[in-house]
Write a protein that holds these residues in place. Structure first.
Motif, PDB file in Angstrom:
ATOM      1  N   ASN A 109       0.654  -1.263  -0.138  1.00  0.00           N
ATOM      2  CA  ASN A 109      -0.132   0.021  -0.129  1.00  0.00           C
ATOM      3  C   ASN A 109       1.057   1.149   0.041  1.00  0.00           C
ATOM      4  N   THR A 149       2.373   3.123   2.094  1.00  0.00           N
ATOM      5  CA  THR A 149       2.964   3.933   3.201  1.00  0.00           C
ATOM      6  C   THR A 149       3.643   2.150   2.669  1.00  0.00           C
ATOM      7  N   SER A 150       3.366   1.246   2.747  1.00  0.00           N
ATOM      8  CA  SER A 150       4.581  -0.093   2.444  1.00  0.00           C
ATOM      9  C   SER A 150       4.956  -0.120   1.018  1.00  0.00           C
TER      10      SER A 150
HETATM   11  C1  LIG Z   1      -0.287  -0.864   4.681  1.00  0.00           C
HETATM   12  O1  LIG Z   1       0.541  -2.040   5.080  1.00  0.00           O
HETATM   13  C2  LIG Z   1       1.758  -1.701   6.060  1.00  0.00           C
HETATM   14  C3  LIG Z   1       2.284  -2.719   6.249  1.00  0.00           C
HETATM   15  O2  LIG Z   1       1.683  -4.212   5.734  1.00  0.00           O
HETATM   16  C4  LIG Z   1       0.387  -1.547   7.261  1.00  0.00           C
HETATM   17  O3  LIG Z   1       1.213  -1.835   8.715  1.00  0.00           O
HETATM   18  C5  LIG Z   1      -0.410  -0.959   7.521  1.00  0.00           C
HETATM   19  O4  LIG Z   1      -2.111  -1.219   8.132  1.00  0.00           O
HETATM   20  C6  LIG Z   1      -1.167  -0.850   5.564  1.00  0.00           C
HETATM   21  N1  LIG Z   1      -1.701   0.609   5.520  1.00  0.00           N
HETATM   22  C7  LIG Z   1      -3.049   0.668   5.165  1.00  0.00           C
HETATM   23  C8  LIG Z   1      -3.927   1.634   4.774  1.00  0.00           C
HETATM   24  O5  LIG Z   1      -3.423  -0.565   4.793  1.00  0.00           O
END
Ligand SMILES: *[C@@H]1O[C@H](CO)[C@@H](O)[C@H](O)[C@H]1NC(C)=O
Ligand SMILES: *[C@@H]1O[C@H](CO)[C@@H](O)[C@H](O)[C@H]1NC(C)=O
Ligand SMILES: *[C@@H]1O[C@H](CO)[C@@H](O)[C@H](O)[C@H]1NC(C)=O
Ligand SMILES: *[C@@H]1O[C@H](CO)[C@@H](O)[C@H](O)[C@H]1NC(C)=O
Ligand SMILES: *[C@@H]1O[C@H](CO)[C@@H](O)[C@H](O)[C@H]1NC(C)=O
Ligand SMILES: *[C@@H]1O[C@H](CO)[C@@H](O)[C@H](O)[C@H]1NC(C)=O
Ligand SMILES: *[C@@H]1O[C@H](CO)[C@@H](O)[C@H](O)[C@H]1NC(C)=O
Ligand SMILES: *[C@@H]1O[C@H](CO)[C@@H](O)[C@H](O)[C@H]1NC(C)=O
Ligand SMILES: *[C@@H]1O[C@H](CO)[C@@H](O)[C@H](O)[C@H]1NC(C)=O
Ligand SMILES: *[C@@H]1O[C@H](CO)[C@@H](O)[C@H](O)[C@H]1NC(C)=O
Length: 436
Positions: free
Chosen positions: A20, A22-23
């Motif tokens: 996503n 952020t990752s």
């Molecule tokens: C994005 O991915 C990270 C790691 O998998 C996770 O911790 C986070 O909650 C995710 N954010 C969303 C908005 O899905």
């Protein structure tokens, strides 16, 4: 490897989480190591669950496939010169004509010339050129015959126009191995230049008044009259929607890359060209209320609520306008997609020939995410979720076929059926089957 060995594999799933905003997963999938003086990052070309070699094709290049409840595997091949167009896998390295060789239009009877124009066979009782297969939860094998074979594959190829009777949808009962019903299409629904490329079903009694279920078929017409064809399986009535809507048309002058090589169409006897296929793949959502789709040449994913496709324009004069007005553009997905599949968790799988990969579209995160990537995925042509928790997909090396390479055949046997375990214990979606 023997079939029994393959079937015995545990198929451990190392499914990786969605990426996503952020990752962005930088270790999916590169590695470090080199024969050179420094340790540099290398793209391994792989990620996702283990990819197993399930079947090897040595006689004919496949196009579609379907896996039955009993694990029988059916395959199809567009013709041409091939002796048969519908087959069943008999062992790891061979297939045989199904249900019989006699049900295939003989190669000499595939087309006619009238006033200098080639027309495909109009025979509703034999298989001419089968493009796609599907098995519904009631274990019926559905066979989609385009009625439009390829003539002269290596030299100035042509695809004859369809003659009514030739293009058809055939239901085969896998218990009796006999044809249960044949649906043909009138010329104002299936045009002479239509090309039926893929099909999906909702067999629930409440989706049509007849109660017999509905087929959604994509028309990828290289000549450009693309769209959806619906068949009411109870009455046999058929109609179109989204004809020539921009979301179904090919992208002009698309230049995809396959195996890192920019692709232009080089057809013997024709000027330099481009991929011509429009709408060539579609998949239903878990409850059948939405259909996802795209042309082969587009990086965009589209969807529409299926009720707009089920509306029959013969007595609903606003239905075409309403369908046009309700197409959703879901944005880019990361490349062209050549077909779809789905499972009972609502994952929508997209076959990505530019990336040698299969991606998943997730309608909650609104993003495409990686599922599996492997250098053996050299043109994934058709995928099918079996009743056993695997996704099966055909590999047919299409970018190397003579039709696209000045008549030179660069394909090398074997073609493949690959399979991998679905993520999170997913299986075939049985919701869209007939009520029991
Ligand atoms: C994005 O991915 C990270 C790691 O998998 C996770 O911790 C986070 O909650 C995710 N954010 C969303 C908005 O899905
Ligand atoms: C990224 O990929 C690696 C290797 O596949 C995996 O071990 C790791 O859990 C993944 N990280 C995220 C946030 O998905
Ligand atoms: C990454 O690629 C390596 C080498 O091909 C492979 O062994 C490994 O399983 C891959 N990792 C993932 C998470 O797919
Ligand atoms: C597979 O079937 C074909 C056709 O029936 C046969 O010629 C071949 O010997 C079989 N191969 C194996 C390994 O059984
Ligand atoms: C070709 O035309 C003849 C005469 O009309 C007809 O009998 C035959 O079935 C046609 N063949 C094909 C392949 O359509
Ligand atoms: C096949 O192609 C060759 C070479 O262009 C041409 O002479 C011949 O007429 C074609 N045959 C058919 C059946 O179209
Ligand atoms: C297929 O044929 C068997 C045997 O006649 C029958 O019991 C079954 O209901 C048929 N399947 C379908 C989907 O009609
Ligand atoms: C058909 O019935 C199911 C419940 O059995 C319902 O969820 C679905 O929305 C219905 N479909 C239509 C098109 O009415
Ligand atoms: C069209 O006809 C079907 C049955 O043939 C009927 O159920 C439907 O209500 C009709 N639609 C319109 C808009 O008249
Ligand atoms: C789609 O993503 C959401 C949010 O991360 C997740 O809860 C859901 O399980 C995913 N859907 C599938 C079919 O994996």
């Amino acid at each position: 490897m023997k079939l029994s060995t393959l079937l015995g594999l545990a198929g451990a799933s190392s499914y990786t989480a969605a990426q996503n905003s952020t990752s962005y997963n930088t270790t999916l999938n590169s590695t470090f190591g080199t024969a050179g003086p420094r340790n540099v990052r290398i793209d391994t070309g792989t990620y996702g669950p283990q990819v197993e070699e399930f079947h090897y094709y040595y006689d004919q290049w496949p196009i579609g496939l379907a896996v039955s409840k009993q694990g029988r595997v059916f395959t199809c091949y567009t013709r041409g010169t091939y002796a048969y167009t519908l087959g069943e896998v008999v062992n790891t390295t061979a297939e045989a004509a199904y249900p019989s060789l006699a049900l295939n239009t003989p190669p000499g009877g595939l087309y006619n010339v009238t006033n200098g124009i080639q027309f495909g066979s109009n025979d509703p009782n034999s298989f001419i050129s089968v493009q796609a297969l599907y098995i519904t939860p009631d274990d019926t094998l559905w066979v989609l015959d385009t009625g439009r074979p390829t003539i002269n594959e290596s030299q100035a190829p042509s695809i004859p126009y369809a003659a009514p009777g030739g293009p058809k949808l055939v239901a085969i009962n896998l218990t009796t191995n006999s044809i249960a019903r044949t649906y043909t299409l009138p010329p104002n629904v299936h045009y002479p230049d239509s090309y039926m490329n893929d099909l999906r079903f909702d067999m629930r009694p409440n989706v049509t008044e007849s109660g017999g279920g509905i087929a959604y078929i994509v028309d990828s017409s290289n000549e450009g009259r693309t769209g959806f064809i619906m068949i009411d399986l109870g009455t046999g009535e058929s109609w179109r929607q989204l004809s020539q809507h921009p979301s179904t048309l090919r992208v002009n002058e698309d230049v995809p890359s396959y195996q890192g090589i920019p692709f232009y169409s080089r057809q013997k006897g024709s000027p330099l060209g481009f991929q011509q296929e429009g709408l060539d793949g579609a998949e239903l959502s878990l409850y059948g209320d939405i259909i996802y789709y795209s042309p082969l040449t587009s990086d965009y994913l589209f969807s529409i609520e299926t009720r707009y496709l089920r509306a029959n324009p013969s007595n609903d004069t606003l239905s075409a306008k309403r369908a046009f007005d309700n197409v959703k553009n879901l944005g880019q997905r990361g490349g062209n997609a050549n077909g779809f599949s789905s499972d009972n968790l609502g994952n929508v799988y997209m076959l990505m020939p530019n990336q040698n990969a299969i991606y998943i579209y997730n309608s909650t995160t609104l993003q495409a995410k990686p599922y599996v990537r492997d250098p053996r995925i050299v043109w994934p042509d058709s995928a099918n979720v079996g009743f056993d928790g695997y996704i099966y997909f055909n590999i047919n090396q299409l970018p190397y076929q003579p039709d696209w390479n000045d008549g030179n055949d660069g394909r090398q046997y074997p073609g493949l059926i690959l399979r991998s375990r679905l993520p999170d214990g997913a299986n075939k979606n049985m919701i869209l089957g007939p009520s029991t």
